[in-house]
Write a protein that holds these residues in place. Structure first.
Motif, PDB file in Angstrom:
ATOM      1  N   LYS A 118      67.910  38.455  67.107  1.00 18.03           N
ATOM      2  CA  LYS A 118      68.905  37.425  66.802  1.00 18.03           C
ATOM      3  C   LYS A 118      70.063  38.027  66.004  1.00 18.03           C
ATOM      4  O   LYS A 118      69.844  38.716  65.007  1.00 18.03           O
ATOM      5  N   GLY A 119      71.270  37.792  66.459  1.00 15.37           N
ATOM      6  CA  GLY A 119      72.444  38.284  65.748  1.00 15.37           C
ATOM      7  C   GLY A 119      72.885  39.682  66.142  1.00 15.37           C
ATOM      8  O   GLY A 119      73.837  40.213  65.576  1.00 15.37           O
ATOM      9  N   SER A 120      72.204  40.289  67.111  1.00 13.68           N
ATOM     10  CA  SER A 120      72.567  41.667  67.478  1.00 13.68           C
ATOM     11  C   SER A 120      73.394  41.763  68.758  1.00 13.68           C
ATOM     12  O   SER A 120      73.919  42.822  69.065  1.00 13.68           O
ATOM     13  N   VAL A 121      73.503  40.663  69.510  1.00 14.37           N
ATOM     14  CA  VAL A 121      74.180  40.747  70.805  1.00 14.37           C
ATOM     15  C   VAL A 121      75.655  40.376  70.659  1.00 14.37           C
ATOM     16  O   VAL A 121      75.992  39.257  70.278  1.00 14.37           O
ATOM     17  N   PHE A 122      76.520  41.321  70.951  1.00 17.93           N
ATOM     18  CA  PHE A 122      77.971  41.163  70.838  1.00 17.93           C
ATOM     19  C   PHE A 122      78.400  40.757  69.423  1.00 17.93           C
ATOM     20  O   PHE A 122      79.349  40.010  69.227  1.00 17.93           O
ATOM     21  N   LYS A 123      77.643  41.262  68.458  1.00 19.32           N
ATOM     22  CA  LYS A 123      78.024  41.078  67.050  1.00 19.32           C
ATOM     23  C   LYS A 123      77.721  42.389  66.339  1.00 19.32           C
ATOM     24  O   LYS A 123      76.685  43.007  66.602  1.00 19.32           O
ATOM     25  N   THR A 124      78.616  42.804  65.471  1.00 19.85           N
ATOM     26  CA  THR A 124      78.372  44.024  64.712  1.00 19.85           C
ATOM     27  C   THR A 124      77.401  43.704  63.575  1.00 19.85           C
ATOM     28  O   THR A 124      77.667  42.820  62.751  1.00 19.85           O
ATOM     29  N   MET A 125      76.257  44.379  63.568  1.00 24.67           N
ATOM     30  CA  MET A 125      75.265  44.145  62.499  1.00 24.67           C
ATOM     31  C   MET A 125      75.807  44.789  61.225  1.00 24.67           C
ATOM     32  O   MET A 125      76.236  45.942  61.237  1.00 24.67           O
TER      33      MET A 125
ATOM     34  N   LYS B  48      64.265  36.496  71.724  1.00 26.88           N
ATOM     35  CA  LYS B  48      65.436  37.353  71.484  1.00 26.88           C
ATOM     36  C   LYS B  48      66.704  36.521  71.237  1.00 26.88           C
ATOM     37  O   LYS B  48      66.699  35.302  71.386  1.00 26.88           O
ATOM     38  N   ASP B  49      67.771  37.217  70.916  1.00 27.50           N
ATOM     39  CA  ASP B  49      69.077  36.584  70.709  1.00 27.50           C
ATOM     40  C   ASP B  49      69.444  35.719  71.922  1.00 27.50           C
ATOM     41  O   ASP B  49      69.218  36.141  73.064  1.00 27.50           O
ATOM     42  N   PRO B  50      70.002  34.532  71.686  1.00 23.99           N
ATOM     43  CA  PRO B  50      70.291  33.652  72.829  1.00 23.99           C
ATOM     44  C   PRO B  50      71.218  34.268  73.868  1.00 23.99           C
ATOM     45  O   PRO B  50      71.172  33.899  75.040  1.00 23.99           O
ATOM     46  N   GLN B  51      72.051  35.242  73.448  1.00 23.93           N
ATOM     47  CA  GLN B  51      72.967  35.860  74.412  1.00 23.93           C
ATOM     48  C   GLN B  51      72.340  37.044  75.160  1.00 23.93           C
ATOM     49  O   GLN B  51      73.027  37.721  75.929  1.00 23.93           O
ATOM     50  N   ILE B 454      65.689  32.678  71.993  1.00 29.17           N
ATOM     51  CA  ILE B 454      65.281  32.179  73.311  1.00 29.17           C
ATOM     52  C   ILE B 454      63.803  31.783  73.280  1.00 29.17           C
ATOM     53  O   ILE B 454      62.934  32.592  72.951  1.00 29.17           O
ATOM     54  N   LYS B 455      63.556  30.502  73.575  1.00 26.16           N
ATOM     55  CA  LYS B 455      62.169  30.037  73.658  1.00 26.16           C
ATOM     56  C   LYS B 455      61.661  30.180  75.096  1.00 26.16           C
ATOM     57  O   LYS B 455      60.541  30.562  75.341  1.00 26.16           O
ATOM     58  N   ASN B 456      62.531  29.854  76.042  1.00 26.24           N
ATOM     59  CA  ASN B 456      62.129  29.930  77.451  1.00 26.24           C
ATOM     60  C   ASN B 456      63.341  30.356  78.265  1.00 26.24           C
ATOM     61  O   ASN B 456      64.451  29.883  78.029  1.00 26.24           O
ATOM     62  N   TYR B 457      63.127  31.262  79.210  1.00 26.60           N
ATOM     63  CA  TYR B 457      64.202  31.677  80.125  1.00 26.60           C
ATOM     64  C   TYR B 457      63.587  31.787  81.504  1.00 26.60           C
ATOM     65  O   TYR B 457      62.566  32.450  81.683  1.00 26.60           O
ATOM     66  N   GLN B 458      64.152  31.106  82.458  1.00 20.90           N
ATOM     67  CA  GLN B 458      63.611  31.133  83.812  1.00 20.90           C
ATOM     68  C   GLN B 458      64.724  31.470  84.799  1.00 20.90           C
ATOM     69  O   GLN B 458      65.803  30.879  84.740  1.00 20.90           O
ATOM     70  N   VAL B 459      64.439  32.395  85.679  1.00 23.71           N
ATOM     71  CA  VAL B 459      65.385  32.801  86.719  1.00 23.71           C
ATOM     72  C   VAL B 459      64.761  32.476  88.073  1.00 23.71           C
ATOM     73  O   VAL B 459      63.616  32.869  88.326  1.00 23.71           O
ATOM     74  N   VAL B 460      65.480  31.748  88.897  1.00 25.73           N
ATOM     75  CA  VAL B 460      65.037  31.599  90.291  1.00 25.73           C
ATOM     76  C   VAL B 460      66.123  32.217  91.165  1.00 25.73           C
ATOM     77  O   VAL B 460      67.253  31.725  91.232  1.00 25.73           O
TER      78      VAL B 460
END
Lengths: 172, 528
Positions: A118-125, B48-51, B454-460
């Motif tokens: 969390k906080g590491s994607v497209f953000k400078t840590m 993981k990070d939402p992005q 991310i709690k759940n991520y689904q790809v179809v």
């Protein structure tokens, strides 16, 4: 063993090493600690980046904005990633950092970096909210913070005294 | 006499798809598709990070990375309730369209047309010309077509930095802020693509002339209109396909699903799941063989009874758990009454439905399409006259190139260089849905964000829709169904099976395993 890193590897990295071998130049293919061919992986992604001047002047870049360096806010790894993306370009046209896309460091061990926490994607840590956790290769952390702090302060002073550095303000 | 045929792999590029067919008197009586590789991309993103999806999911596929990115950014747009400036929607559409146009000649020459040079067709009058042009590597059009396929993604690279595996579409817009020289270069590259391949080699006429075609009869008349069109690669492809009987097999389930794509620059500035259908330029929908139904993502359920995941009831992607793998078997040890594939079996309103360009162009023919949407009756007519088969599926894919060429230029001209490209969104928990049409069909991502991760991520993926195994009720997946009834001329070289599978452009390399139905004895095994 020769390792060609990258996700994906640039086609030239693969084919040119094959060409080197087939033209009898295997002896010129030097490799680094990770067995990457030095001819492609000695310099950094930053080498050839069109925002390198902004890096030197500590001007922040952001998504959707022309000019500025992506290292400070959006997590660009160009200064510490060995790869020739900005020298040979992709699809004969461009590179991630040339279009405001932070380098993800995909040619270095550990990609995707910081394990996507969390906080590491497209953000400078950062430490303390302003000191980047990863500093450009070849710098000690303290040395980098001092030099960057000086540049940043100078930049603000120069702006106040009217030295215009906003390259893209009147261009598109 | 009953025979069993195993085909592995069916595709020519990447991944692993095995096809096992049983034959009786030279006709396929049973077919099973086995996705032989566990990917686990959804599992990677848990916690993981939402992005993360912006970085991870384009890497699911080396040829549809931009499409995954389109979905990943859209899913976050709906979850975070972003605002999208018109420029961002245009640049995303251009990315999606250039990736799809790239795939068109690459698929045709490198994956599909080389089968037309198979010795099965050696006694046909057009065979010599087909061999001359479409033979793998040495055909006179092969290298030209494959080389031309690299051009459209040069435009992608101008805005995304590189193709494949850019992450330039982000919630709130796009990363780039192009300048005049990027736009002009993009126009120039597309113009080059048109001159180099699209008009000169493929169509034999102008894009504008081709787009006047409205019906199957129009198309046949177009072929015979002059020597240039008759002898273009498209002209030859149509004439040879009909002569070779490629319009006579590979019918499939006869049900079509498209999620649609290209969100209109002025109609999706406040992204919502409910507002999506009406904002699409290439419309979504489900066509059940008789009538059109409005697309509703809540109608999608994934079945895992025959998938190497722990059994859970069929569920919508938002409601299904991240999959827990169970031990798999290699093809020889697989019991096809039980679990036999790494692919899930998605169903729409309970039906197996085909995804792909044919589904898209059928939606484009929907009389209910709005003014800003593609309104192209051609494949409504072709479906009536010819039905779905290997030929119409391939024709549908190629049909998209001229229209997308035109749209890419239009969208480039609509970019306003003084306006915004990105509006920084506010991150929040919630659920999101993002979808598009990858070159090979309907693609969607579902996300659930809780406590900022991310709690759940689904790809179809379209390949999941097409290569999926039987569902909980034992009904076949689309490729399995399309193989049924296929006549195999030479069981030691079952090119027909490969052609059916490749007409879906499944993104998995495939191996055919042929078996005798009664003795179970393997006849042949080879890579296609």
């Amino acid at each position: 063993m020769i390792n060609i890193p990258g996700c994906p590897a640039h086609p030239d990295w693969v084919t040119q090493i094959l060409v080197a071998i087939s033209t009898g130049r295997i002896g010129d293919v030097l490799i680094d600690d990770y067995h990457r061919p030095k001819t492609f992986f000695t310099e950094f992604v930053q080498t050839g980046c069109t925002n390198a001047v902004s890096f030197a002047q500590k001007i922040d870049g952001h998504f959707g904005k022309r000019g500025g360096c992506l290292f400070y806010e959006v997590g660009c790894r160009g200064p510490m990633t060995h790869a020739s993306c900005n020298r040979i370009l992709w699809n004969r046209q461009s590179s991630k950092t040339r279009v405001n896309h932070p380098c993800l460091g995909c040619t270095e061990p550990g990609f995707p970096h910081h394990d996507l926490v969390k906080g590491s994607v497209f953000k400078t840590m950062k430490y303390l909210g302003f000191l980047p956790r990863d500093v450009p290769a070849g710098n000690s952390k303290l040395g980098y913070y001092l030099r960057a702090g000086f540049e940043k302060t100078m930049g603000k002073v120069e702006k106040i005294v009217g030295v215009n550095r906003e390259l893209y303000k009147h261009s598109k | 006499m009953v025979k069993e045929l195993n085909i592995s792999p069916v595709g020519r590029v990447e991944g692993d798809l095995d096809v096992k067919v049983y034959m009786e008197n030279g006709v396929v009586t049973r077919a099973h598709t086995q996705a032989a590789m566990f990917r686990g991309f959804e599992k990677i993103m848990e916690g993981k990070d939402p992005q993360s999806g912006l970085i991870v999911t384009p890497r699911i596929c080396g040829i549809c990375g931009g499409s995954h990115l389109y979905c990943a950014s859209s899913a976050l747009d709906t979850a975070w309730k972003t605002t999208l400036p018109p420029n961002a929607l245009l640049l995303r559409a251009i990315g999606q369209a250039t990736e799809t146009v790239q795939s068109i000649p690459r698929w045709f020459y490198a994956i599909f047309a080389t089968d037309m040079a198979n010795k099965k067709f050696a006694n046909k009058p057009l065979y010599a010309e087909v061999v001359k042009r479409f033979s793998a590597y040495v055909g006179t059009s092969f290298q030209k077509g494959v080389t031309a396929s690299g051009r459209p993604v040069e435009v992608y690279a101008l805005f995304g930095g590189q193709w494949p595996h850019s992450s330039y579409m982000v919630p709130g817009g796009v990363m780039c802020a192009p300048t005049l020289k990027d736009i002009t270069r993009a126009h120039a590259i597309m113009n080059f693509f048109r001159n180099e391949w699209l008009e000169s080699i493929w169509l034999g006429c102008s894009v504008e002339r081709y787009l006047q075609i409205q019906t199957w009869d129009d198309l046949l008349a177009w072929v015979e209109e002059n020597e240039s069109q008759r002898n273009s690669d498209l002209g030859l492809f149509i004439r040879a396909s009909l002569e070779f009987g490629m319009d006579t097999f590979g019918q499939g389930v006869g049900k079509f699903l498209a999620y649609g794509t290209y969100l209109h620059k002025d109609l999706y500035n406040k992204p919502t799941i409910e507002g999506r259908n009406k904002a699409l330029i290439s419309s979504s929908g489900f066509f059940d063989g008789e009538k059109y139904h409005e697309f509703d993502h809540l109608q999608i359920m994934e079945h895992v009874k025959h998938t190497w995941f722990e059994d859970v009831p069929a569920a919508h992607p938002w409601n299904e758990p991240l999959p827990t793998p169970v031990p798999s078997q290699n093809l020889e040890q697989t019991n096809f009454d039980g679990k036999y594939s790494w692919s899930k079996a998605p169903r729409y309103m309970g039906h197996a439905a085909e995804a792909g360009p044919l589904s898209r162009v059928i939606m484009n023919a929907n009389p209910a399409n709005l003014e800003h949407q593609f309104r192209d009756p051609l494949f409504g007519d072709i479906l009536k006259q010819k039905g779905p088969n290997v030929f119409t599926r391939a024709l549908a894919r190629m049909h998209e190139a001229p229209r997308l060429y035109e749209m890419i230029n239009k969208w480039l001209s609509e970019i306003r260089l003084d306006d915004e490209f990105y509006i920084k969104p506010k991150e929040q928990d919630g659920k999101g849905f993002g979808a598009t049409e990858a070159a090979r069909g309907a693609l969607a991502h579902w996300i659930e964000i809780e406590n900022g991760v991310i709690k759940n991520y689904q790809v179809v993926a379209p390949t999941t829709l097409n290569v999926g195994p039987n569902d909980d009720e034992g009904k076949s997946g689309p490729i399995e169904a399309a193989l049924m009834g296929t006549e195999i001329e030479d069981p030691h070289d079952p090119v027909e099976v490969g052609m059916v599978a490749r007409s879906f452009d499944s993104c998995l390399v495939c191996t055919v395993h042929a078996h005798d139905e009664k003795t179970g004895k393997k006849i042949t095994e080879f890579k296609l």
